[in-house]
Design a protein around this motif. Sequence first.
Motif, short mmCIF file in Angstrom:
data_model
loop_
_atom_site.label_atom_id
_atom_site.label_comp_id
_atom_site.label_asym_id
_atom_site.label_seq_id
_atom_site.Cartn_x
_atom_site.Cartn_y
_atom_site.Cartn_z
N ASP A 20 0.81 -1.22 0.00
CA ASP A 20 0.00 0.00 0.00
C ASP A 20 0.85 1.28 0.00
O ASP A 20 0.30 2.37 0.04
N LEU A 21 2.17 1.12 -0.01
CA LEU A 21 3.02 2.32 -0.01
C LEU A 21 2.79 3.14 -1.28
O LEU A 21 2.54 4.35 -1.21
N LEU A 22 2.89 2.52 -2.43
CA LEU A 22 2.78 3.29 -3.67
C LEU A 22 1.37 3.85 -3.89
O LEU A 22 1.24 5.00 -4.33
N PRO A 23 0.31 3.10 -3.59
CA PRO A 23 -1.02 3.72 -3.68
C PRO A 23 -1.16 4.93 -2.74
O PRO A 23 -1.77 5.95 -3.13
N THR A 24 -0.58 4.84 -1.55
CA THR A 24 -0.65 5.98 -0.63
C THR A 24 0.17 7.14 -1.17
O THR A 24 -0.25 8.31 -1.11
N TYR A 25 1.34 6.82 -1.69
CA TYR A 25 2.19 7.86 -2.29
C TYR A 25 1.44 8.59 -3.40
O TYR A 25 1.43 9.82 -3.47
N ARG A 26 0.77 7.82 -4.27
CA ARG A 26 0.04 8.45 -5.38
C ARG A 26 -1.13 9.29 -4.87
O ARG A 26 -1.42 10.37 -5.41
N LEU A 27 -1.77 8.80 -3.81
CA LEU A 27 -2.90 9.55 -3.24
C LEU A 27 -2.45 10.93 -2.72
O LEU A 27 -3.04 11.95 -3.05
N VAL A 28 -1.40 10.94 -1.92
CA VAL A 28 -0.99 12.21 -1.31
C VAL A 28 -0.32 13.13 -2.33
O VAL A 28 -0.41 14.35 -2.23
N ARG A 29 0.34 12.54 -3.33
CA ARG A 29 0.90 13.37 -4.40
C ARG A 29 -0.22 14.07 -5.17
O ARG A 29 -0.11 15.24 -5.53
N ALA A 30 -1.30 13.32 -5.41
CA ALA A 30 -2.43 13.92 -6.13
C ALA A 30 -3.06 15.05 -5.33
O ALA A 30 -3.64 15.99 -5.90
N MET A 31 -2.91 14.97 -4.00
CA MET A 31 -3.44 16.05 -3.15
C MET A 31 -2.51 17.26 -3.13
O MET A 31 -2.88 18.31 -2.62
N GLY A 32 -1.28 17.08 -3.59
CA GLY A 32 -0.35 18.19 -3.60
C GLY A 32 0.84 18.04 -2.67
O GLY A 32 1.70 18.92 -2.61
N ALA A 33 0.90 16.93 -1.93
CA ALA A 33 2.06 16.71 -1.06
C ALA A 33 3.25 16.32 -1.93
O ALA A 33 3.13 15.43 -2.77
N ARG A 34 4.35 16.97 -1.73
CA ARG A 34 5.50 16.71 -2.59
C ARG A 34 6.39 15.61 -2.03
O ARG A 34 7.12 14.96 -2.76
N ARG A 35 6.37 15.43 -0.70
CA ARG A 35 7.30 14.49 -0.10
C ARG A 35 6.58 13.46 0.77
O ARG A 35 5.68 13.82 1.54
N LEU A 36 7.00 12.23 0.65
CA LEU A 36 6.53 11.16 1.54
C LEU A 36 7.76 10.40 2.01
O LEU A 36 8.62 10.04 1.20
N ILE A 37 7.83 10.17 3.30
CA ILE A 37 8.94 9.39 3.83
C ILE A 37 8.39 8.08 4.38
O ILE A 37 7.48 8.07 5.21
N ALA A 38 8.92 7.00 3.85
CA ALA A 38 8.53 5.66 4.31
C ALA A 38 9.49 5.24 5.42
O ALA A 38 10.68 5.06 5.18
N ILE A 39 8.95 5.11 6.62
CA ILE A 39 9.77 4.82 7.79
C ILE A 39 9.67 3.33 8.10
O ILE A 39 8.59 2.83 8.43
N LYS A 40 10.77 2.63 7.96
CA LYS A 40 10.74 1.17 8.12
C LYS A 40 10.40 0.81 9.57
O LYS A 40 11.01 1.32 10.52
N PHE A 41 9.43 -0.05 9.70
CA PHE A 41 8.95 -0.50 11.01
C PHE A 41 10.08 -1.09 11.85
O PHE A 41 10.90 -1.85 11.35
#
Lengths: 104, 391
Positions: free
Chosen positions: B183-204
Amino acid sequence: MTAGRWMSFPSSSGGVIRVAAHGDGCEIRYGSRIAQGNADLLEIMALMDEATGPGAAQRSANLRGCAAAEVYRIATDTFARLRQAGFDFVLPDSLRAPHQAGRE
Amino acid sequence: MNSPLPIVATPTRPALLGPAHVDFDLTNACNLFCSHCSVSSGKPMPAEAATAEILGIIHQLHELGVMSLTIAGGEPFIRPDIHEILETACSLPGWQVTVITNATFLTAEVVRRVADTCPGLAINVSVDGSTPVRFDYMRHGRRRTPQAQDELFGSVLTGLERTLTAGLDVEVNFTLSKANRDDLLPTYRLVRAMGARRLIAIKFLPAGRGFAQRAEMEFDFATWADYLVELTGLKAAGSIPGLSLSLPSAWEFYLPFKLASLDLAEAARVWRYSAPLEDSWFSGHAGIGDSSGVTDLNVVSNGDVYPITLMSGIPAARCGNMRESVLEDIWNDSQVLQDLRGMTLADLPRTCQTCELGRTCGGGSRARAWILSGRMDGPDAACPLLEAAGS
């Protein structure tokens, strides 16, 4: 300046330079950069020579063992001149975000 | 503009006069109940600091030379004094202030006030899913009705949208686990479409409440290695701009490429990654590759101090309390901090000392090692080389 206490003052470009002195030199934090101890200061002085012309090297030779207030004065002057000369300072990735990959 | 100044390490330099980065957890209270929460947030801690104490701590942090302050929790916006705290922090010169939030309290009025009164503030919004169901899986314990899931997800996205519309400096946090990697890439695409430029994936990492989720969420090495290589292909192709990774240690970046005989230097170039020990400045201050207590520190809501947030659930990692001592004394005198700063590869398991990556990795994550082994100098058991050696 009290040893170990931070002092903040504006740089020529509107940033903030923070300097603290301790027993063997000083620690300088400018924007997002840290320099610490006489060795770093000497390196900065050498770059200052390159950036702003000769003169800094003579002062750096007098740095070791000098009073905290003098370290502070030299450091503040150095940073102001370096910034004026167009140097930028960045935080090492290891400090800003250890183990972060892909930041743009 | 000239290049940044090189930083020259000296072998005899003293410890820093103060931490460079501090995570300050204002409260343990949180309206959500995230299954992976590394600090087990939910109810407030007993005797959490009052407003005046919080402001006093912030001034101490600034006076000690902290350059990067992250205000977290719990959910920091649950505190009624959050504006006074953020405004005070942002009024002090020479440091970067960041606040981490789940965005559910970000009403239009709250966002407007933050935008008006907190110049330079960065906001990290946690969004760990692309749909109400996927988000709820991470954020609310999986026992809620579809309507409640919709409301929560809508609330988070609305809060995120408000911060973006207000022009704030926004980054999205995504806790990346074995269970939600798809679900990382779907979430990335969702927030990018909203205008967020950066997403940081923090490894559990299995800290706090997340420890109980270890079997479900923690990557096994083979799965992680395949996933990182796949992501790297996308990164190299320019398909995921603005997506970055936050890893607990350096082996998690290098080992997947090394064991697959792939080009480490090319991978590092693609991700612009370098291990802390590859930085001469850091290696001049630390003998291992972990920043806990070397450049980093964590202050929790009752004034307790830990080397890093991920260690705040380890009683033996407590360095002191700011109600009993000033931070400068804790920073200088804490035995825990001195032990972490004095640690070298020779103090770590033999496998690390002889490992080809040892001087780059520096022994993995001390938080994970301490959590899993019970010792600050124990093995980072998530490393497959240590696992194979039976450390």
